[in-house]
Design a protein around this motif. Structure first.
Motif, short mmCIF file in Angstrom:
data_model
loop_
_atom_site.label_atom_id
_atom_site.label_comp_id
_atom_site.label_asym_id
_atom_site.label_seq_id
_atom_site.Cartn_x
_atom_site.Cartn_y
_atom_site.Cartn_z
N PHE A 244 0.96 -1.11 0.04
CA PHE A 244 0.06 -0.04 -0.09
C PHE A 244 0.73 1.21 -0.15
O PHE A 244 1.96 1.17 0.47
N VAL A 245 0.39 2.31 -0.59
CA VAL A 245 0.69 3.65 -0.35
C VAL A 245 -0.47 4.45 0.32
O VAL A 245 -1.50 4.35 -0.03
N SER A 246 0.00 5.06 1.48
CA SER A 246 -0.95 5.95 2.08
C SER A 246 -0.54 7.34 2.15
O SER A 246 0.68 7.70 2.08
N PHE A 262 -0.62 2.83 -7.51
CA PHE A 262 -0.05 4.27 -7.08
C PHE A 262 1.16 4.35 -8.31
O PHE A 262 1.39 5.31 -8.92
N LYS A 263 1.89 3.33 -8.37
CA LYS A 263 3.05 3.33 -9.47
C LYS A 263 2.30 3.72 -10.89
O LYS A 263 2.98 4.35 -11.46
N GLY A 264 1.24 3.08 -11.24
CA GLY A 264 0.86 3.17 -12.56
C GLY A 264 0.06 4.72 -12.85
O GLY A 264 0.24 5.33 -13.92
N MET A 265 -0.58 5.03 -11.87
CA MET A 265 -0.87 6.57 -11.59
C MET A 265 0.10 7.64 -11.55
O MET A 265 0.10 8.49 -12.57
N THR A 266 1.16 7.48 -11.02
CA THR A 266 2.38 8.29 -11.13
C THR A 266 2.93 8.29 -12.48
O THR A 266 3.36 9.17 -12.96
N GLU A 267 3.22 6.97 -12.94
CA GLU A 267 3.69 6.94 -14.52
C GLU A 267 2.75 7.73 -15.55
O GLU A 267 3.38 8.49 -16.51
N ASN A 268 1.50 7.49 -15.30
CA ASN A 268 0.71 8.28 -16.33
C ASN A 268 0.84 9.74 -16.08
O ASN A 268 0.83 10.62 -17.07
N ILE A 269 0.74 10.35 -14.93
CA ILE A 269 0.81 11.72 -14.61
C ILE A 269 2.15 12.27 -15.28
O ILE A 269 2.33 13.38 -15.81
#
Length: 284
Positions: A244-246, A262-269
């Motif tokens: 998890f990331v909190s 979280f990693k997927g969203m970070t890469e997309n951003i």
């Protein structure tokens, strides 16, 4: 990284408001806020009591609790009598607190808090799992919620400019108020400076969790963040584990997501923030 966390907080918090909040996030937030309420009452109550009570050798300890919505800090003597009661308004303003130094017996509710506190203290004095580091103190926080009795143990710094996470423990009890289980909430002690010599004033922070049973942010993390918010001014704080990331922000909102998401969203951003290539110019 700061921009990424801010964007993710917006993306996750507002959709959750229109739905049922994640059960895990809700439970951790409520527990952390309850710890904060207790510890803030103790912080302010201790200052008030010590200022007015002069017989220091008679002090046996203290604890705090909510009495029908009223935050109360109780000091007791070594002969197990209440020697100080400090009541606070909902905003915990010390100026509006009411101090009563009349000696009395514990109420039935106070007896419950006192009992688990003392049983926790006995365990702490005889169990090597508990560690005390230089320039720190262990704070005992008894908590009774939904008829479940627990004691959290937090490490607090005795010096300025530092916020301590970790070296914290959870003690649970059976139906006879005897210690049932003791566990560490972090694998180590994490010290973060509010003003760093190399980068100046910090605006956020992060640490990792490795204990299998505590992969999310802990109630003790939330309690610490709320207690020190007025000193740090941190906009957000993040804990990361393999699961998890909190993200806890300064508005006291908690976002928990799977690390892979979280990693997927970070890469997309980051991908969307890349400038688009200019169209190729042809020779005339």
């Amino acid at each position: 990284m700061k921009q990424i966390l801010t964007v993710l907080a917006v993306l996750f918090i507002f959709p959750a408001a229109g739905q049922n909040p994640d059960k895990l996030s809700k439970e951790i937030s409520e527990e952390g806020i309850a710890l904060y309420q207790s510890e803030m009452t103790s912080w302010n109550g201790t200052d008030i009591f010590i200022e007015h009570y002069k017989n220091r050798d008679n002090i046996g300890g203290y604890f705090s609790y909510l009495d029908e919505g009223t935050p109360k800090c109780i000091f007791f003597s070594k002969s197990q009598k209440v020697i100080g009661t400090i009541c606070f308004p909902a905003n915990y303003n010390p100026k509006d607190a009411k101090l009563d130094l009349v000696e009395r017996d514990f109420t039935p509710k106070e007896t419950e808090y006192f009992t688990i506190r003392q049983n926790a203290l006995k365990r702490m004095q005889n169990d090597s799992i508990f560690k005390i580091y230089k320039d720190t103190n262990l704070n005992i926080i008894p908590l009774i919620r939904n008829k479940i009795k627990k004691v959290y143990v937090l490490t607090a710094a005795s010096t300025g400019n530092t916020v301590i996470f970790g070296n914290d423990y959870l003690i649970t009890f059976d139906n006879k108020d005897q210690v049932k289980h003791v566990e560490k909430l972090h694998n180590s002690m994490i010290v973060q400076k509010i003003n760093d010599e190399t980068i100046g004033h910090t605006v956020s922070g992060m640490h990792s969790h490795v204990i299998e049973n505590w992969q999310t942010i802990t109630p003790t993390d939330i309690c610490t963040l709320m207690l020190y918010q007025k000193f740090t001014g941190w906009e957000n704080y993040t804990t990361i584990s393999k699961k998890f990331v909190s993200i806890w922000n300064s508005d006291n909102n908690l976002v928990i997501m799977k690390t892979e998401d979280f990693k997927g969203m970070t890469e997309n951003i980051l991908k969307n923030k890349k400038p688009k290539p200019e169209p190729e110019k042809k020779e005339k």
